[in-house]
Write an enzyme that holds these catalytic residues in place. Structure first.
Site, PDB file in Angstrom:
ATOM      1  N   ASP A 235       0.802  -1.235   0.000  1.00 43.81           N
ATOM      2  CA  ASP A 235       0.000   0.000   0.000  1.00 43.81           C
ATOM      3  C   ASP A 235       0.832   1.281   0.000  1.00 43.81           C
ATOM      4  OD1 ASP A 235       0.728  -0.896   2.605  1.00 43.81           O
ATOM      5  OD2 ASP A 235      -0.700   0.483   3.513  1.00 43.81           O
TER       6      ASP A 235
ATOM      7  N   GLU B 128      -0.827  -1.955   5.093  1.00 47.00           N
ATOM      8  CA  GLU B 128       0.064  -1.988   6.260  1.00 47.00           C
ATOM      9  C   GLU B 128       0.004  -0.682   7.037  1.00 47.00           C
ATOM     10  OE1 GLU B 128       3.215  -1.257   8.870  1.00 47.00           O
ATOM     11  OE2 GLU B 128       3.108  -0.184   6.968  1.00 47.00           O
ATOM     12  N   GLU B 129      -0.261   0.423   6.317  1.00 47.06           N
ATOM     13  CA  GLU B 129      -0.164   1.760   6.935  1.00 47.06           C
ATOM     14  C   GLU B 129      -1.338   2.055   7.865  1.00 47.06           C
ATOM     15  OE1 GLU B 129       2.412   3.475   6.806  1.00 47.06           O
ATOM     16  OE2 GLU B 129       3.498   3.003   4.954  1.00 47.06           O
TER      17      GLU B 129
ATOM     18  N   HIS C 100       7.622   8.506   4.722  1.00 45.78           N
ATOM     19  CA  HIS C 100       6.376   9.277   4.875  1.00 45.78           C
ATOM     20  C   HIS C 100       6.592  10.771   4.599  1.00 45.78           C
ATOM     21  CE1 HIS C 100       4.093   6.028   7.404  1.00 45.78           C
ATOM     22  NE2 HIS C 100       4.939   5.495   6.533  1.00 45.78           N
TER      23      HIS C 100
HETATM   24 NI    NI Z   1       6.403   1.020   5.514  1.00 47.07          NI
END
Ligand code: NI
Length: 394
Positions: free
Chosen positions: A81, A139-140, A365
């Site tokens: 993702d 996963e996020e 991020h």
């Molecule tokens: Ni990651």
């Protein structure tokens, strides 16, 4: 076979793996919406003739590669993702989706996973066991791994070990982190509702101000880590959201604080949760308010199996003599791979991916995040070599 062979074979696929990663990078998809990505992965796995299951936890893909004997089984997990971030890298392969970007490297992970499948598949006649490739959605912060576990990713066959990795831009290419024991923190969502009594801002004596109480609570919470916890232990208490009031001249009746707590579980977790509750309740009460504290566990800590991690450390040192193997890297970030590692011995590796000389060192991020793609074939070889060694060693 000589497992170092995977390094040469993976380098020969370098162009392909970079192209694959760039394709995923151009078409990022948020958690549980990775339809295109999962489609590309499933086509590739079907193309290799693996036993493929799609639609696990919405968009997850599981592919089984069976070797010359059925056991043992190793689960290799790769997340797919992207994040709700507007890309600012200016790369030629920049995201084509407004406000969505692969800013954590999962595009690389997916491409690496596909390459590992190709490498191991080409030696399937000699493969001493079964490989379960897991391409995971969300996963996020959405716990896609937990959903996959609920939908049977750890069954049929039950894996003997799990292996997973994350490209790691905090460290340069050529660095690999394999930490026996706790490697990533567990995460909790914290919510504190403070109730006072609303009133006119010009007559604070007739009200009970929850805004002032909230401010004191935020400050006092900083003492949990600095004053209550053994300084040699790790924990984080962060208040990240503050909500109260709708008008400049009204003292509201409630204030809401949200945030997160990170620990490696056990007694530290118990202590931190207990002190957060005591402090929020006690400080609010001292200010004439009442506090309601809610803590919700999101992810357990990632704890690497010690024997497995130690084995992998010596393997990596042997196969990659020029690599720096860091045995103490620990991150306070959380990772839902922990759900697949709770009952099955596993190891989660960090693979250094930055290159400051090329300006490829923005943190995960961040809208400028990008990594040095030379790491892609190396990481694929690392996973193939590690999996093979574990199958052989059993
Ligand atoms: Ni990651």
């Amino acid at each position: 076979m000589n497992i170092s062979q995977f390094i040469t074979e993976s380098e020969a696929l370098a162009e392909e793996i970079v192209a694959q990663r760039r394709d995923f990078h151009r078409h990022p998809e948020l958690g549980f919406q990775e339809h295109r990505t999962a489609g590309v992965v499933a086509d590739a796995m079907n193309g290799l003739g693996l036993k493929v299951r799609t639609g696990v936890a919405e968009t997850g893909v599981i592919a089984l590669l069976e070797g010359k004997r059925p056991n043992p089984t190793i689960l290799l997990r790769f997340d797919m993702d992207a994040l709700p971030i507007q890309e600012e890298t200016g790369a030629s392969y920049t995201s084509t989706v407004d406000g969505v970007m692969h800013a954590c490297g999962h595009d690389g992970h997916t491409a690496i996973g596909m390459t590992v499948a190709k490498l191991l598949h080409s030696h399937r006649q000699d493969l001493p066991g079964t490989i379960k490739f897991v391409f995971q959605p969300a996963e996020e912060g959405l716990n896609g791994a937990e959903r996959m576990v609920e939908e049977g990713v750890l069954l049929d066959p039950v894996p003997d070990y799990t292996l997973s990795m994350h490209l790691w831009n905090d460290k340069p290419v050529g660095w690999i982190g394999i930490t026996p024991g706790p490697a990533m923190a567990g995460s909790e969502r914290l919510e504190i509702e403070i109730t006072g009594r609303g009133g006119h801002a010009a007559s604070p004596h007739q009200a009970v101000d929850p805004v002032l109480a909230a401010a004191q609570v935020i400050c006092a919470l900083q003492s949990v880590v600095s004053r209550n916890l053994d300084p040699c232990q790790a924990a984080v208490v962060s208040v990240t959201q503050v909500r109260a009031g709708d008008a400049f001249n009204v003292i509201p009746s409630k204030a809401l604080l949200k945030g997160t707590i990170r620990t490696f579980g056990g007694e530290v977790r118990d202590l931190v949760l207990q002190r957060v509750k005591e402090i929020a309740g006690g400080v609010a009460q001292a200010m004439g308010c009442e506090a309601q504290v809610k803590v919700e566990r999101l992810t357990p800590p990632v704890v690497n199996n010690r024997a497995l991690a130690t084995k992998l450390q010596s393997l990596v040192k042997r196969v990659y003599p020029e690599t720096t193997v860091d045995t103490e890297e620990v991150a306070m970030g959380s990772e839902d791979m922990a759900f697949m590692m709770e009952d099955i011995p596993g190891c989660y590796m960090f693979v250094g991916s930055s290159n400051p000389a090329k300006g490829l060192d923005a943190s995960h991020h961040n809208p400028h995040f990008d990594f040095d793609e030379v790491v892609l074939p190396r990481a694929a070889a690392l996973m193939a070599v590690s999996a093979w060694m574990l199958l052989e060693g059993d």
